[in-house]
Motif scaffolding. Structure first.
Motif, PDB file in Angstrom:
ATOM      1  N   LEU A   1       0.870  -1.177   0.000  1.00 30.96           N
ATOM      2  CA  LEU A   1       0.000   0.000   0.000  1.00 30.96           C
ATOM      3  C   LEU A   1       0.904   1.224   0.000  1.00 30.96           C
ATOM      4  O   LEU A   1       1.727   1.388   0.897  1.00 30.96           O
ATOM      5  CB  LEU A   1      -0.911  -0.010   1.226  1.00 30.96           C
ATOM      6  CG  LEU A   1      -1.845  -1.223   1.282  1.00 30.96           C
ATOM      7  CD1 LEU A   1      -1.509  -2.054   2.494  1.00 30.96           C
ATOM      8  CD2 LEU A   1      -3.272  -0.790   1.310  1.00 30.96           C
ATOM      9  N   HIS A   2       0.758   2.085  -1.026  1.00 31.20           N
ATOM     10  CA  HIS A   2       1.640   3.242  -1.169  1.00 31.20           C
ATOM     11  C   HIS A   2       1.057   4.232  -2.164  1.00 31.20           C
ATOM     12  O   HIS A   2      -0.023   4.029  -2.689  1.00 31.20           O
ATOM     13  CB  HIS A   2       3.047   2.766  -1.616  1.00 31.20           C
ATOM     14  CG  HIS A   2       3.057   2.029  -2.925  1.00 31.20           C
ATOM     15  ND1 HIS A   2       3.770   2.451  -4.004  1.00 31.20           N
ATOM     16  CD2 HIS A   2       2.429   0.898  -3.330  1.00 31.20           C
ATOM     17  CE1 HIS A   2       3.611   1.619  -5.025  1.00 31.20           C
ATOM     18  NE2 HIS A   2       2.786   0.665  -4.621  1.00 31.20           N
TER      19      HIS A   2
ATOM     20  N   PHE B   1       1.578   6.280   2.031  1.00 30.09           N
ATOM     21  CA  PHE B   1       0.512   5.592   2.764  1.00 30.09           C
ATOM     22  C   PHE B   1       0.260   6.369   4.044  1.00 30.09           C
ATOM     23  O   PHE B   1       1.199   6.765   4.731  1.00 30.09           O
ATOM     24  CB  PHE B   1       0.927   4.158   3.117  1.00 30.09           C
ATOM     25  CG  PHE B   1      -0.074   3.472   4.019  1.00 30.09           C
ATOM     26  CD1 PHE B   1      -1.229   2.932   3.500  1.00 30.09           C
ATOM     27  CD2 PHE B   1       0.143   3.399   5.379  1.00 30.09           C
ATOM     28  CE1 PHE B   1      -2.161   2.314   4.332  1.00 30.09           C
ATOM     29  CE2 PHE B   1      -0.773   2.779   6.221  1.00 30.09           C
ATOM     30  CZ  PHE B   1      -1.925   2.242   5.686  1.00 30.09           C
TER      31      PHE B   1
ATOM     32  N   LEU C   1       4.087  -1.215   3.746  1.00 25.04           N
ATOM     33  CA  LEU C   1       3.450   0.103   3.763  1.00 25.04           C
ATOM     34  C   LEU C   1       4.511   1.092   3.298  1.00 25.04           C
ATOM     35  O   LEU C   1       5.484   1.339   4.002  1.00 25.04           O
ATOM     36  CB  LEU C   1       2.949   0.445   5.164  1.00 25.04           C
ATOM     37  CG  LEU C   1       2.008  -0.593   5.799  1.00 25.04           C
ATOM     38  CD1 LEU C   1       1.661  -0.197   7.224  1.00 25.04           C
ATOM     39  CD2 LEU C   1       0.758  -0.771   4.957  1.00 25.04           C
TER      40      LEU C   1
END
Length: 87
Positions: A49-50, A74, A70
């Protein structure tokens, strides 16, 4: 001039994916999305997730994956809840 170095494409039906579909599968890369409400991500490989992924205020995001990354961009807003762990 455009240069494409790395591309991943998921094709869904006529309607856009649900938040759960967006972050579930084998290896998942989520970018430029704001999670709202209660969402559970179940990934069997790596989830990244970024780049503009936000857990919005009041949202509850639960991630279950053997490998969680992450990255830059994020964020979790005040009042949101993030739970992440291995299955």
């Amino acid at each position: 001039m455009w240069q494409v170095d790395d591309v991943s494409l998921k094709v869904y039906g006529a309607s856009p994916p649900t938040q759960g579909e967006l972050c579930s599968g084998a290896d998942v890369d989520v970018q430029a999305h704001t999670f709202t409400g209660t969402v559970q991500c179940v990934v069997t490989g790596l989830i990244t997730l970024h780049n503009g992924v936000v857990v919005g205020a009041g949202a509850q995001l639960t991630i279950s994956s053997p490998s969680i990354q992450l990255g830059p961009g994020f964020s979790v807003e005040t009042g949101a809840r993030l739970s992440a762990g291995q299955p």
